[in-house]
Design an enzyme around this catalytic site. Structure first.
Site, PDB file in Angstrom:
ATOM      1  N   ASP A  12       0.816  -1.566  -0.421  1.00 47.69           N
ATOM      2  CA  ASP A  12       0.026   0.267  -0.072  1.00 47.69           C
ATOM      3  C   ASP A  12       0.848   0.892  -0.167  1.00 47.69           C
ATOM      4  O   ASP A  12       0.699   1.972  -0.661  1.00 47.69           O
ATOM      5  CB  ASP A  12      -1.117  -0.084   1.085  1.00 47.69           C
ATOM      6  CG  ASP A  12      -1.914  -0.856   1.427  1.00 47.69           C
ATOM      7  OD1 ASP A  12      -2.475  -1.514   0.382  1.00 47.69           O
ATOM      8  OD2 ASP A  12      -2.545  -1.453   1.692  1.00 47.69           O
ATOM      9  N   ARG A  92      -1.063   1.511  16.932  1.00 44.89           N
ATOM     10  CA  ARG A  92      -1.412   2.508  15.292  1.00 44.89           C
ATOM     11  C   ARG A  92      -1.255   4.036  16.611  1.00 44.89           C
ATOM     12  O   ARG A  92      -1.123   4.293  15.885  1.00 44.89           O
ATOM     13  CB  ARG A  92      -2.936   2.427  15.371  1.00 44.89           C
ATOM     14  CG  ARG A  92      -3.178   0.824  14.392  1.00 44.89           C
ATOM     15  CD  ARG A  92      -1.550   0.732  13.408  1.00 44.89           C
ATOM     16  NE  ARG A  92      -1.667   0.329  12.557  1.00 44.89           N
ATOM     17  CZ  ARG A  92      -0.562  -0.647  11.929  1.00 44.89           C
ATOM     18  NH1 ARG A  92       0.073  -0.829  12.012  1.00 44.89           N
ATOM     19  NH2 ARG A  92      -1.723  -1.588  10.619  1.00 44.89           N
ATOM     20  N   ASP A 121      -8.033   0.877  10.457  1.00 48.04           N
ATOM     21  CA  ASP A 121      -7.010   1.462  11.049  1.00 48.04           C
ATOM     22  C   ASP A 121      -6.448   3.296  10.347  1.00 48.04           C
ATOM     23  O   ASP A 121      -6.377   3.677  11.014  1.00 48.04           O
ATOM     24  CB  ASP A 121      -5.874   1.033  10.182  1.00 48.04           C
ATOM     25  CG  ASP A 121      -5.076  -0.334  11.087  1.00 48.04           C
ATOM     26  OD1 ASP A 121      -4.894  -0.412  12.152  1.00 48.04           O
ATOM     27  OD2 ASP A 121      -4.161  -0.739  10.054  1.00 48.04           O
ATOM     28  N   SER A 173      -1.960  -9.886   3.170  1.00 45.35           N
ATOM     29  CA  SER A 173      -1.579  -9.023   3.852  1.00 45.35           C
ATOM     30  C   SER A 173      -1.127  -8.667   5.715  1.00 45.35           C
ATOM     31  O   SER A 173      -1.650  -9.644   6.005  1.00 45.35           O
ATOM     32  CB  SER A 173      -2.947  -7.420   3.759  1.00 45.35           C
ATOM     33  OG  SER A 173      -2.320  -6.526   4.273  1.00 45.35           O
TER      34      SER A 173
END
Length: 400
Positions: A12, A92, A121, A173
């Site tokens: 990404d 995060r 996210d 992923s």
């Protein structure tokens, strides 16, 4: 325009650098937060620069990640939906914090991230950024570009000369840090299929683990793990050691269908060896040092803290209150716990020491003790008095 990008070097974010430059005529600065992922940071920095980044910043946040984010989850025994040890979610807010710091470092007016419009996210990053610096503009390419999925991204990367690790044959992923590695995509998305063996990257299959169990002694001070088998460790080496031990015995695997914040269900695979061991050890210790009401209350605190963390509300007043409560509750959580590792399981086998234990062998024994059995009669009468009164009024309507 200057943009600070939360960069991982994965598919990404690899395509985002040329996309941002193409669509915003911007200078892009890559912020790579080291939270213990097993990456070649020199290669990542080289790839970011080769993809068009103007500069790269790689802060080492491993110690901070464990001490200020992951270990408080252990102290609260926080689990999302009763299973997930929050490995991605708990990293995060720290990444968001460092992204804001990176924007200040590079004089950026905006930040960008590679989270999709389907996931959690995007919420975690953007709520964190707004809490820390609401003046920063936020760019989320997945909500703006016309790339429809990973196949389109791989084609875009090839067209722009960006090397990526994902291939059509291996479409998983992954998110990795010192606490866990998660896997999504490909065959994992079909709950009717078992998890393919090639998904796992840390742990051996429990059936292939050693045929003899291994025991490990975990020492805690105020609910924080500080030692292994009597030897002091800092946070990083402690978790690295337990990850190695747990992985060898197939400990920490979890497959679950979870409820995302955005309203859909998703299926993911997690490997959290050290976390699984530490949760088991901490729970064994708190079973001795927390009284009944504290235990029940901390169940609620842990559940709520997990939900706030998962939902991206780390930078909230309630989270601060919950962590202060957790810190207070863990003041007596000091001692040493023996954990047995065997064929995918981490089982607390014994609490070797707990100076503030509330367990009294003299009271609990089935042999003669100072406890008066006759005292129980009055207790039962008072405890059941409300049920007795209710029954006297509604006895005929009570089904037995």
């Amino acid at each position: 325009m200057r943009i600070a990008l939360a960069y991982s070097g994965g598919l990404d974010t690899s395509v985002i650098i040329p996309w941002l430059k193409e669509h915003y005529a911007a200078d892009v600065f890559a912020v790579v937060v080291n939270v213990g992922q097993k990456d070649d940071f020199r290669y990542i920095a080289h790839k970011a620069l080769a993809s068009g980044a103007s500069d790269v910043w790689i802060p080492d946040c491993r110690q901070e990640f464990l001490e200020s984010y992951a270990f408080p989850m252990v102290q609260a025994e926080a689990l999302y939906e009763g299973q997930y040890l929050l490995g991605t979610a708990i990293a995060r807010p720290l990444i968001a914090k460092k992204l804001v710091e990176g924007a200040a470092k590079f004089g950026a007016e905006a930040v960008a991230h590679g989270a999709t419009g389907k996931g959690n996210d995007q919420v975690r990053f953007e709520v964190g950024v707004r809490a820390l610096n609401p003046d920063l503009a936020i760019i989320a390419p997945w909500r703006l570009w016309d790339l429809k999925g990973r196949q389109d991204e791989m084609a875009y990367a090839a067209a722009h000369g960006v090397p990526v690790d994902s291939t059509p044959e291996s479409p998983y992923s992954r998110d990795e840090n010192l606490w866990h590695v998660s896997h999504e995509g490909g065959a994992i998305e079909n709950p009717a299929l078992p998890i393919p063996p090639d998904v796992y990257t840390w742990t051996v299959h429990p059936e292939d683990a050693p045929d003899a169990p291994e025991v490990v002694d975990i020492g805690f001070v105020n609910g924080i793990p500080v030692s292994i088998n009597g030897h002091p460790h800092n946070a990083v080496t402690l978790v690295e050691s337990l990850n190695s031990l747990g992985s060898r015995h197939g400990v920490g695997r979890l497959t679950m269908v979870e409820d995302r914040l955005v309203g859909m269900k998703s299926r993911g695979v997690y490997e959290t060896p050290a976390g699984t061991i530490l949760y088991a050890a901490h729970k064994a210790l708190t079973s001795l040092v927390w009284d009944r009401e504290v235990t029940y209350f901390m169940d609620q605190v842990g559940t709520k803290l997990a939900r706030l963390t998962y939902d991206g509300l780390w930078f909230s007043p309630l989270r601060e209150i919950l962590l202060e409560t957790t810190k207070t509750a863990n003041q007596p959580v000091t001692g040493e716990v023996r954990v047995k590792l065997f064929k995918g399981q981490a089982t607390a086998a014994a609490v070797k020491q707990a100076p503030e234990s509330l367990y009294s062998p003299e009271l609990a024994t089935f042999e003669a003790s100072s406890f008066s059995h006759q005292d129980a009669e009055g207790f039962i009468r008072l405890w059941g008095l409300s049920s007795q009164v209710y029954g006297s009024v509604h006895r005929e309507g009570i089904k037995v």
